[in-house]
Enzyme design. Structure first.
Site, PDB file in Angstrom:
ATOM      1  N   CYS B  86      -7.258 -10.315  -5.420  1.00  0.00           N
ATOM      2  CA  CYS B  86      -7.298 -11.019  -4.053  1.00  0.00           C
ATOM      3  C   CYS B  86      -7.654 -10.557  -2.948  1.00  0.00           C
ATOM      4  CB  CYS B  86      -6.256 -12.124  -4.077  1.00  0.00           C
ATOM      5  SG  CYS B  86      -6.045 -13.506  -3.222  1.00  0.00           S
ATOM      6  N   HIS B 203      -4.675 -13.962  -9.623  1.00  0.00           N
ATOM      7  CA  HIS B 203      -3.614 -13.052  -9.691  1.00  0.00           C
ATOM      8  C   HIS B 203      -2.885 -12.820 -11.056  1.00  0.00           C
ATOM      9  CE1 HIS B 203      -2.966 -12.747  -5.215  1.00  0.00           C
ATOM     10  NE2 HIS B 203      -3.354 -13.994  -5.279  1.00  0.00           N
ATOM     11  N   GLU B 205      -0.858 -10.643 -11.932  1.00  0.00           N
ATOM     12  CA  GLU B 205       0.457 -10.347 -11.832  1.00  0.00           C
ATOM     13  C   GLU B 205       1.452 -11.450 -11.819  1.00  0.00           C
ATOM     14  OE1 GLU B 205      -1.523 -10.439  -9.266  1.00  0.00           O
ATOM     15  OE2 GLU B 205      -0.873 -10.576  -7.599  1.00  0.00           O
TER      16      GLU B 205
END
Lengths: 82, 227
Positions: B86, B203, B205
């Site tokens: 990002c 994302h 994660e």
């Protein structure tokens, strides 16, 4: 010297913000708007009074930070500060 | 595996990625402040998501010139894998480690939603555990994720197999409707020519625990271990 720097999107790079401004202006009743492109305006005050040195310095600032030359063009004028 | 996560003023996803890295690799990453001049010896450097320097001037423009970035660029060029997520992707583009730029979303809206990504290359350090063409569900949260590069750059990215992720629908069709932010050719993530530097807007994660709705991002971190 004072540098007045204009940063604009290159031709051909889409400008959704410009498009939104154009739509808003049309919504307000402004007629005959063919295109709106938006950009940035930055003023930098320099201690230097030497125009050639200031020009080289501002040129470097534009290339290294102020503009992203992948999508943006820059132009600037210099004037003596009063 | 030792990893370092770089934190700038305004970074806000460093703990998310640190959490996943600790769980997948067994070692908690070092958190490195942007004002430091050296990244500790690492097998992975992560530039996490957030809004470094308040997105002033352009997203990632200020962070790209933070003191730590000189060493990040040097280590990246020496072969240390670098992952930019990002805002981290935006920073990688601003440093020139990856080509192109992330512009304002075509919709002008901040987008926070699930997205589906087609894995276009498994030949990077980050995608070895995926299958070619696999569809991975992740989350995106950005206002400026609209990938732009000139046609010559896009063609060379495609030709060299450096487009790693593309926005697609859940069935894997790369369509204009599935393009979350107006990115050129639905590009969600790209790599450098060596496959050791990856920049992506979504994302992974935040898609690494079943509780959060998807574990498809976890494989990206597992790929690093397997590589």
């Amino acid at each position: 010297m004072k540098a007045r720097i204009r940063i604009t999107l290159k031709n051909g790079v889409l400008d959704p913000q410009g498009k939104a401004i154009q739509n808003a202006l049309s919504g307000l009743g402004f007629k005959g708007i063919e295109e709106v492109r938006q950009g940035k305006y930055i003023e930098v005050d320099l201690a230097s009074t030497d125009e050639a040195a200031a020009r080289a310095e501002v040129e470097k600032m534009c290339r290294e930070l102020l503009a992203n030359t992948v999508i943006e063009d820059y132009a600037f004028e210099l004037e003596q500060r009063t | 595996m030792k990893s370092s996560v770089i934190v700038f003023p305004g970074t806000n996803r460093e703990r998310d990625v640190a959490d996943v890295l600790a769980e997948v690799t067994g070692t908690a990453p070092r958190i490195v402040w942007h004002g430091d001049s050296e990244v500790p010896q690492s097998d992975l450097i992560v530039l996490p998501g957030g809004f470094s320097f308040g997105d002033y001037l352009r997203c990632g423009a200020m962070a790209a010139h933070s003191p730590i970035m000189r060493d990040v660029v040097a280590k990246a060029k020496a072969g240390v894998p670098v992952l930019g997520i990002c805002n981290g992707f935006q920073i990688l583009c601003e440093t020139g480690l990856l080509p192109g730029v992330l512009q304002r979303n075509a919709s002008l809206k901040f987008i926070c939603k699930d997205v589906w990504l087609k894995v276009e290359s498994t030949r990077t350090r980050f995608t070895g555990c995926y299958n070619q063409g696999e569809v991975a569900q992740m989350i995106c949260a950005h206002g400026d994720g609209n990938y732009f590069a000139d046609v010559a750059t896009l063609d060379s990215l495609e030709g060299e197999g450096r487009v790693v992720f593309r926005y697609c629908d859940p069935a894997g069709n790369v369509t204009p409707e599935a393009n979350a932010n107006g990115a050129q050719r639905n590009i969600a993530g790209i790599a450098d020519p060596t496959g050791r530097i990856l920049g992506m807007m979504p994302h992974p994660e935040n898609a690494a625990e079943a509780m959060l709705g998807s574990v498809d991002g976890r494989k990206l971190f597992e790929s690093l271990l397997a590589a």
